[in-house]
Motif scaffolding. Structure first.
Motif, PDB file in Angstrom:
ATOM      1  N   ASP A 165       9.244   5.088  -1.531  1.00  0.00           N
ATOM      2  CA  ASP A 165       9.243   5.755  -0.379  1.00  0.00           C
ATOM      3  C   ASP A 165       8.465   4.690   0.711  1.00  0.00           C
ATOM      4  N   LEU A 166       7.376   4.260  -0.261  1.00  0.00           N
ATOM      5  CA  LEU A 166       6.453   3.392   0.576  1.00  0.00           C
ATOM      6  C   LEU A 166       7.178   1.944   0.930  1.00  0.00           C
ATOM      7  N   GLN A 167       7.629   1.331  -0.044  1.00  0.00           N
ATOM      8  CA  GLN A 167       8.286   0.196   0.120  1.00  0.00           C
ATOM      9  C   GLN A 167       9.350   0.415   1.161  1.00  0.00           C
ATOM     10  N   GLU A 168      10.111   1.549   1.194  1.00  0.00           N
ATOM     11  CA  GLU A 168      11.096   1.524   2.341  1.00  0.00           C
ATOM     12  C   GLU A 168      10.487   1.825   3.592  1.00  0.00           C
ATOM     13  N   ALA A 169       9.252   2.345   3.788  1.00  0.00           N
ATOM     14  CA  ALA A 169       8.606   2.453   4.892  1.00  0.00           C
ATOM     15  C   ALA A 169       8.123   1.222   5.466  1.00  0.00           C
ATOM     16  N   GLY A 201       1.566   5.628  10.110  1.00  0.00           N
ATOM     17  CA  GLY A 201       1.551   6.744   9.064  1.00  0.00           C
ATOM     18  C   GLY A 201       1.586   6.087   8.009  1.00  0.00           C
ATOM     19  N   TYR A 202       1.836   5.101   7.662  1.00  0.00           N
ATOM     20  CA  TYR A 202       1.923   4.456   6.097  1.00  0.00           C
ATOM     21  C   TYR A 202       0.745   4.426   5.418  1.00  0.00           C
ATOM     22  N   VAL A 203      -0.617   4.310   5.895  1.00  0.00           N
ATOM     23  CA  VAL A 203      -1.777   4.358   5.467  1.00  0.00           C
ATOM     24  C   VAL A 203      -2.131   5.942   4.896  1.00  0.00           C
ATOM     25  N   ALA A 204      -1.577   6.811   5.972  1.00  0.00           N
ATOM     26  CA  ALA A 204      -1.723   8.065   5.442  1.00  0.00           C
ATOM     27  C   ALA A 204      -1.034   8.364   4.036  1.00  0.00           C
ATOM     28  N   ARG A 205       0.399   7.996   4.269  1.00  0.00           N
ATOM     29  CA  ARG A 205       1.183   8.301   2.858  1.00  0.00           C
ATOM     30  C   ARG A 205       0.602   7.339   1.799  1.00  0.00           C
ATOM     31  N   GLU A 224      -6.533   0.360  -4.189  1.00  0.00           N
ATOM     32  CA  GLU A 224      -7.388   1.265  -3.431  1.00  0.00           C
ATOM     33  C   GLU A 224      -8.312   0.372  -2.335  1.00  0.00           C
ATOM     34  N   GLN A 225      -8.608  -0.775  -3.326  1.00  0.00           N
ATOM     35  CA  GLN A 225      -9.626  -1.958  -2.591  1.00  0.00           C
ATOM     36  C   GLN A 225      -8.871  -2.736  -1.440  1.00  0.00           C
ATOM     37  N   ALA A 226      -7.390  -2.655  -1.611  1.00  0.00           N
ATOM     38  CA  ALA A 226      -6.470  -3.317  -0.548  1.00  0.00           C
ATOM     39  C   ALA A 226      -6.410  -2.500   0.452  1.00  0.00           C
ATOM     40  N   ARG A 227      -6.347  -1.168   0.242  1.00  0.00           N
ATOM     41  CA  ARG A 227      -6.334  -0.102   1.156  1.00  0.00           C
ATOM     42  C   ARG A 227      -7.471  -0.140   1.941  1.00  0.00           C
ATOM     43  N   LYS A 228      -8.621  -0.333   1.770  1.00  0.00           N
ATOM     44  CA  LYS A 228      -9.827  -0.462   2.467  1.00  0.00           C
ATOM     45  C   LYS A 228      -9.619  -1.639   3.492  1.00  0.00           C
ATOM     46  N   ARG A 229      -8.978  -2.599   2.963  1.00  0.00           N
ATOM     47  CA  ARG A 229      -8.969  -3.830   4.008  1.00  0.00           C
ATOM     48  C   ARG A 229      -7.891  -3.674   5.061  1.00  0.00           C
TER      49      ARG A 229
END
Lengths: 198, 404
Positions: B152-156, B179-183, B285-290
């Motif tokens: 789903d994330l790839q699709e987004a 909304g990607y980051v929230a998912r 998680e680390q990439a998410r912070k960036r």
């Protein structure tokens, strides 16, 4: 048999390593086919324990025509930690081969060369002497030609076409005659006769 | 080994051996793999995998496509990890173009994010199907539920579930949608519980242990000689990982470990994959912070990367650049390059030769699956036929990549 397609334009013949300094972190070496096995044996003894990959490139118009490329990796055979592996050295050995010229197999040094050499043989037609089981690997065993050569057209050479199946012609459809020639009435008649026979 | 291929016939040769063809439609072969087995009783004497049933000539096709079109094709090789293939390809082309150090930070972080998510998704498939082979059906649903979230994330991000085609030479197709980051956060939150489920279902499962411990032994020396990479190599105790040995896309800035095991069997490879999924999530998680820092996601070079679509109506240059890139692609300076990344199955590499045209002159893949599968010839002899299924599953071949 003449090809229905023109072969793809091969582009200018080039020798990439001689063009400019290497742009990746690998060392590059060029070896003649006669010295190949001796050089590879020496490299293995030096610590190049892994034959990462073996491929070929067809430089149509150049002499020698093909380059067989050996990607080697200098890896300790017992590296239990990332620190121990460190940054291994990569080495690219290029070996120019003319069409029809044979190369010695690297299977005796690295068993992983088995399928890689079969693939080069299958797609380029380069023969490896001493290979235990040199036959086609990706293409069907009765395939003719070597598909990855530059003079092999993208969709392959022209082959005998299978005759097209009978399709309904417009006139037939309008007249209600199916392509097989058997009309609905004839079919009904046949069924009726079969029923009568019973 | 002989020069004539083995044929399936039940004739007694020396002793009581017979030749049996397994596949190419066997459900445990995860694709179209045929194995010609020479067996004595139930013991395998030789195993000769026959591949090529899925050969589609992707490498030949790539020589006839623009540099930008090739990327769509390479994603079809390892169809369980499309972003790893795309990442390796764009890194190689960027090296040839000499723009590697101009890729924006944000694009690099998103690339790492995609590569790690795709690794988790791919390991999910491996775990699920491996467990099904051994009779544990329910694991499959847990794995595919997790994978579904990632798809789903790839699709987004890219617009398609299986082949997102999101990475581009020079950056990314576009920024992440709202909304990607929230998912993504929801996935990060869900992940530890799901991993606990997976470990609970399999790790201490006596049936699973019985079937995998001491099965498919591959010594470190053999693993290196047979050119095995990825989790299969690390299950034999060798800590070789391209992300650590030859860092790319800024992997040297991330904190993660390389799990290894010294048991060298199928169970060790299974544990390595489980640990690797958790390490991948650490990187995610680390990439998410960036991602909190906004910024461009592509280089500002209209000769390589088409300017934003909105500018076409406003700027004539943008229109011209768009037209040039779409109609004849961009040209890459002549040279050759070998670039590899750590795919879910091991070292995935591309050896690309350019002659200065708008199409690659040669694109050679280093298929991790092909070399891993080849090690079956070393691994299988002396084992039972029933264990062959475990060995194939633990090597995790993907036939799109083996046959190309």
């Amino acid at each position: 048999m003449p090809s229905t397609q023109t072969p793809p334009i091969a582009g200018t013949a080039i020798d990439p390593p001689s063009l400019r300094p290497p742009i990746d972190d690998a060392l590059i070496e060029r070896v003649a086919p006669s010295e190949l096995l001796a050089r590879l044996t020496a490299l293995k003894a030096e610590g190049y324990s892994m034959l990462l990959d073996l491929g070929a490139v067809d430089y149509l118009g150049r002499t020698p025509r093909f380059d067989v490329v050996y990607h080697l990796l200098k890896m300790p055979t017992a590296a239990a930690s990332v620190a121990h592996v460190g940054t291994p050295t990569r080495l690219r050995v290029l070996c120019g081969v003319e069409d029809g010229e044979h190369l010695p197999t690297a299977m005796t040094l690295w068993p992983s060369a088995d399928w890689a050499e079969r693939e080069v043989f299958d797609l380029y037609g380069i023969v490896f002497d001493g290979h235990a089981d040199l036959r086609r690997i990706q293409m069907p065993h009765d395939w003719e030609g070597y598909p990855l050569r530059k003079d092999y057209a993208l969709r392959g050479p022209a082959r005998e076409r299978a005759p097209r199946p009978a399709f309904a012609l417009k006139s037939n459809v309008q007249a209600g005659i199916p392509p097989t020639g058997r009309t609905l009435e004839a079919l009904q008649e046949q069924i009726k006769n079969a029923g009568d026979a019973e | 080994m002989s020069t004539t291929p083995l044929t399936p016939e039940i004739v007694s040769q020396e002793g009581n051996s017979m030749v049996l063809s397994m596949g190419p439609q066997h459900p445990s072969t995860h694709g179209v793999l045929q194995i010609m087995l020479e067996i004595e009783g139930e013991t395998v004497v030789t195993a000769e995998p026959e591949i090529g049933y899925l050969h589609t000539g992707i490498e030949k096709n790539c020589e006839n496509l623009f540099w930008s079109q090739v990327q769509t094709n390479v994603e079809r090789m390892d169809y369980l990890a499309p972003s790893s293939n795309a990442l390796c390809y764009v890194l190689a082309v960027e090296k040839l173009l000499g723009i590697s150090d101009r890729i924006p930070e944000r694009a690099q972080a998103i690339r790492v994010l995609q590569a790690e998510l795709t690794r988790i998704a791919s390991h999910c498939v491996q775990l699920g199907t491996h467990a099904i082979d051994l009779g544990a059906i329910s694991v499959f649903f847990y794995c595919f539920d997790l994978r579904e979230n990632i798809l789903d994330l790839q699709e987004a991000a890219g617009g398609a579930r299986m082949h997102p085609n999101y990475l581009r030479v020079g950056g990314l197709n576009g920024d992440l949608p709202d909304g990607y980051v929230a998912r993504l956060d929801a996935l990060i939150e869900k992940f530890p519980g799901r991993m606990k489920d997976l470990r609970g279902l399999l790790q201490a499962n006596p049936i699973f242990q019985d079937r995998t411990i001491d099965v498919g032994y591959l010594s470190p020396e053999d693993a290196i000689a047979w050119n095995v990479t990825g989790p299969s190599l690390r299950g034999s105790g060798i800590a070789y990982d391209v992300r650590k040995a030859f860092p790319y896309s800024g992997y040297e800035q991330y904190q993660f470990d390389i799990p290894t095991r010294t048991e060298c069997d199928a169970y060790a490879r299974f544990l390595v994959r489980l640990d690797e999924m958790e390490e991948s999530m650490r990187i995610v998680e680390q990439a998410r912070k960036r991602l909190d820092q906004a910024g461009p996601v592509a280089i500002d070079d209209p000769k390589i990367f088409a300017p934003p679509k909105e500018t076409i109506a406003l700027s004539m240059e943008a229109l011209i650049h768009h037209f040039k890139i779409v109609s004849e692609g961009f040209r890459v300076p002549p040279g050759d390059v070998y670039q590899s990344v750590e795919g879910p199955r091991g070292e995935l590499g591309y050896y690309i030769v350019s002659n200065g045209e708008n199409k690659p002159y040669r694109l050679r893949t280093r298929p991790a699956s092909l070399y891993n599968l080849q090690a079956l010839k070393r691994m299988a002899p002396g084992n039972l036929i029933a264990d062959l299924v475990v060995q194939i599953g633990s090597l995790d071949p993907v036939f799109g990549e083996v046959d190309r």
